[in-house]
Design a protein around this motif. Sequence first.
Motif, PDB file in Angstrom:
ATOM      1  N   LYS A  11       0.846  -1.183   0.000  1.00  0.00           N
ATOM      2  CA  LYS A  11       0.000   0.000   0.000  1.00  0.00           C
ATOM      3  C   LYS A  11       0.887   1.242   0.000  1.00  0.00           C
ATOM      4  CE  LYS A  11      -3.848  -0.298   2.207  1.00  0.00           C
ATOM      5  NZ  LYS A  11      -4.821  -0.463   3.292  1.00  0.00           N
ATOM      6  N   MET A  12       0.521   2.231  -0.826  1.00  0.00           N
ATOM      7  CA  MET A  12       1.286   3.478  -0.929  1.00  0.00           C
ATOM      8  C   MET A  12       0.578   4.579  -0.151  1.00  0.00           C
ATOM      9  SD  MET A  12       3.682   5.467  -2.252  1.00  0.00           S
ATOM     10  CE  MET A  12       4.351   4.839  -3.774  1.00  0.00           C
ATOM     11  N   ILE A  13       1.327   5.226   0.717  1.00  0.00           N
ATOM     12  CA  ILE A  13       0.817   6.338   1.512  1.00  0.00           C
ATOM     13  C   ILE A  13       1.693   7.548   1.203  1.00  0.00           C
ATOM     14  CG2 ILE A  13       0.541   7.216   3.865  1.00  0.00           C
ATOM     15  CD1 ILE A  13       0.141   4.178   4.619  1.00  0.00           C
ATOM     16  N   VAL A  14       1.063   8.690   0.972  1.00  0.00           N
ATOM     17  CA  VAL A  14       1.807   9.898   0.637  1.00  0.00           C
ATOM     18  C   VAL A  14       1.623  10.933   1.746  1.00  0.00           C
ATOM     19  CG1 VAL A  14       2.128  11.751  -1.047  1.00  0.00           C
ATOM     20  CG2 VAL A  14       1.504   9.448  -1.825  1.00  0.00           C
ATOM     21  N   ILE A  15       2.758  11.410   2.265  1.00  0.00           N
ATOM     22  CA  ILE A  15       2.782  12.535   3.194  1.00  0.00           C
ATOM     23  C   ILE A  15       3.200  13.745   2.374  1.00  0.00           C
ATOM     24  CG2 ILE A  15       3.880  13.543   5.230  1.00  0.00           C
ATOM     25  CD1 ILE A  15       4.621  10.672   6.101  1.00  0.00           C
ATOM     26  N   HIS A  16       2.409  14.797   2.388  1.00  0.00           N
ATOM     27  CA  HIS A  16       2.713  15.999   1.620  1.00  0.00           C
ATOM     28  C   HIS A  16       3.359  17.041   2.529  1.00  0.00           C
ATOM     29  CE1 HIS A  16       0.577  14.791  -2.028  1.00  0.00           C
ATOM     30  NE2 HIS A  16      -0.314  14.251  -1.219  1.00  0.00           N
ATOM     31  N   GLY A  17       4.678  17.187   2.406  1.00  0.00           N
ATOM     32  CA  GLY A  17       5.397  18.169   3.207  1.00  0.00           C
ATOM     33  C   GLY A  17       4.927  19.587   2.971  1.00  0.00           C
ATOM     34  N   LEU A  68       5.667   7.632   0.881  1.00  0.00           N
ATOM     35  CA  LEU A  68       6.372   8.612   0.069  1.00  0.00           C
ATOM     36  C   LEU A  68       6.190   9.966   0.747  1.00  0.00           C
ATOM     37  CD1 LEU A  68       7.858   9.608  -2.463  1.00  0.00           C
ATOM     38  CD2 LEU A  68       5.606   9.773  -3.577  1.00  0.00           C
ATOM     39  N   TRP A  69       7.285  10.568   1.187  1.00  0.00           N
ATOM     40  CA  TRP A  69       7.242  11.872   1.851  1.00  0.00           C
ATOM     41  C   TRP A  69       7.612  12.913   0.813  1.00  0.00           C
ATOM     42  CZ3 TRP A  69       8.945  12.465   7.562  1.00  0.00           C
ATOM     43  CH2 TRP A  69       8.683  13.764   8.019  1.00  0.00           C
ATOM     44  N   GLU A  70       6.590  13.524   0.214  1.00  0.00           N
ATOM     45  CA  GLU A  70       6.811  14.550  -0.792  1.00  0.00           C
ATOM     46  C   GLU A  70       7.256  15.850  -0.124  1.00  0.00           C
ATOM     47  OE1 GLU A  70       3.257  14.837  -3.163  1.00  0.00           O
ATOM     48  OE2 GLU A  70       3.827  13.065  -4.325  1.00  0.00           O
ATOM     49  N   GLU A  71       8.080  16.609  -0.820  1.00  0.00           N
ATOM     50  CA  GLU A  71       8.644  17.862  -0.312  1.00  0.00           C
ATOM     51  C   GLU A  71       9.356  17.635   1.025  1.00  0.00           C
ATOM     52  OE1 GLU A  71       6.337  21.520  -0.895  1.00  0.00           O
ATOM     53  OE2 GLU A  71       4.852  20.278  -1.942  1.00  0.00           O
ATOM     54  N   SER A  72      10.099  16.531   1.094  1.00  0.00           N
ATOM     55  CA  SER A  72      10.779  16.179   2.349  1.00  0.00           C
ATOM     56  C   SER A  72      11.868  17.179   2.713  1.00  0.00           C
ATOM     57  CB  SER A  72      11.349  14.763   2.267  1.00  0.00           C
ATOM     58  OG  SER A  72      12.307  14.661   1.238  1.00  0.00           O
ATOM     59  N   HIS A 129      10.168   0.480  11.565  1.00  0.00           N
ATOM     60  CA  HIS A 129       9.120  -0.498  11.256  1.00  0.00           C
ATOM     61  C   HIS A 129       9.526  -1.257   9.999  1.00  0.00           C
ATOM     62  CE1 HIS A 129       6.188   0.937  14.242  1.00  0.00           C
ATOM     63  NE2 HIS A 129       6.875   2.062  14.102  1.00  0.00           N
ATOM     64  N   ARG A 130       9.819  -2.529  10.155  1.00  0.00           N
ATOM     65  CA  ARG A 130      10.353  -3.338   9.051  1.00  0.00           C
ATOM     66  C   ARG A 130       9.392  -3.514   7.888  1.00  0.00           C
ATOM     67  NH1 ARG A 130      14.119  -7.957  11.722  1.00  0.00           N
ATOM     68  NH2 ARG A 130      15.229  -6.539  13.104  1.00  0.00           N
ATOM     69  N   ASN A 131       8.100  -3.362   8.144  1.00  0.00           N
ATOM     70  CA  ASN A 131       7.112  -3.527   7.074  1.00  0.00           C
ATOM     71  C   ASN A 131       6.873  -2.246   6.292  1.00  0.00           C
ATOM     72  OD1 ASN A 131       5.880  -2.588   9.570  1.00  0.00           O
ATOM     73  ND2 ASN A 131       3.930  -2.702   8.487  1.00  0.00           N
ATOM     74  N   ILE A 132       7.608  -1.173   6.648  1.00  0.00           N
ATOM     75  CA  ILE A 132       7.409   0.122   6.007  1.00  0.00           C
ATOM     76  C   ILE A 132       8.678   0.529   5.263  1.00  0.00           C
ATOM     77  CG2 ILE A 132       6.914   2.571   6.371  1.00  0.00           C
ATOM     78  CD1 ILE A 132       5.385   1.762   8.908  1.00  0.00           C
ATOM     79  N   ILE A 133       8.478   0.932   4.013  1.00  0.00           N
ATOM     80  CA  ILE A 133       9.564   1.495   3.214  1.00  0.00           C
ATOM     81  C   ILE A 133       9.287   2.988   3.113  1.00  0.00           C
ATOM     82  CG2 ILE A 133      10.576   1.652   0.914  1.00  0.00           C
ATOM     83  CD1 ILE A 133       9.933  -1.333   0.608  1.00  0.00           C
ATOM     84  N   LEU A 134      10.289   3.810   3.433  1.00  0.00           N
ATOM     85  CA  LEU A 134      10.162   5.254   3.352  1.00  0.00           C
ATOM     86  C   LEU A 134      10.961   5.765   2.162  1.00  0.00           C
ATOM     87  CD1 LEU A 134       9.347   8.039   4.511  1.00  0.00           C
ATOM     88  CD2 LEU A 134      11.453   7.959   5.878  1.00  0.00           C
ATOM     89  N   LYS A 135      10.308   6.592   1.352  1.00  0.00           N
ATOM     90  CA  LYS A 135      10.989   7.260   0.234  1.00  0.00           C
ATOM     91  C   LYS A 135      10.834   8.754   0.437  1.00  0.00           C
ATOM     92  CE  LYS A 135      10.811   3.572  -3.050  1.00  0.00           C
ATOM     93  NZ  LYS A 135      10.408   3.093  -4.346  1.00  0.00           N
ATOM     94  N   LEU A 136      11.967   9.454   0.476  1.00  0.00           N
ATOM     95  CA  LEU A 136      11.948  10.897   0.617  1.00  0.00           C
ATOM     96  C   LEU A 136      12.034  11.510  -0.773  1.00  0.00           C
ATOM     97  CD1 LEU A 136      14.423  11.259   3.618  1.00  0.00           C
ATOM     98  CD2 LEU A 136      11.923  11.151   3.686  1.00  0.00           C
ATOM     99  N   ASP A 137      11.124  12.428  -1.051  1.00  0.00           N
ATOM    100  CA  ASP A 137      11.075  13.049  -2.380  1.00  0.00           C
ATOM    101  C   ASP A 137      11.238  14.555  -2.245  1.00  0.00           C
ATOM    102  OD1 ASP A 137      10.732  13.319  -5.100  1.00  0.00           O
ATOM    103  OD2 ASP A 137       8.548  13.354  -4.966  1.00  0.00           O
TER     104      ASP A 137
END
Length: 137
Positions: A11-17, A68-72, A129-137
């Motif tokens: 599942k993809m979750i987006v955090i908008h910085g 996915l952390w946009e505007e990180s 959290h091992r089940n979570i992949i974080l991508k900084l954008d």
Amino acid sequence: MLNTSNNNTRKMIVIHGGHFSSLEGFYEEISKVLMKDTDWKVGTLDGFNDILYGGFGIFESHEEIEILWEESEKSRKDLGLIATKEFYENKIRKGKPFNIELVRQKLKDLTEGKGQTLFEILVEIIESHRNIILKLD
């Protein structure tokens, strides 16, 4: 917001910085994104860590997710040295129930360049959290 694209059923979750510029704003964004359709809101670092275990909100316990952390970079600045210093100073001012000596040490470490900023703390929480992949954008 939530995108439920299936990259290997993750599942993809987006955090908008761009939606926030403070820790309180981060908590509001996370509450909207992860706690949709619940009456529980994130309000502490421990609470943020707790919801990442899943089982309530938008994902199940141990479900594979990608954040996915946009505007990180904006968030890195917004939740950087100045915001972190204010965060610790507010805890010291409030006193109990906080461990004031520990908070003073964290503030000292921060001002000496050895401590973590709020942004770095949030990233560390997510990455723990091992089940979570974080991508900084």
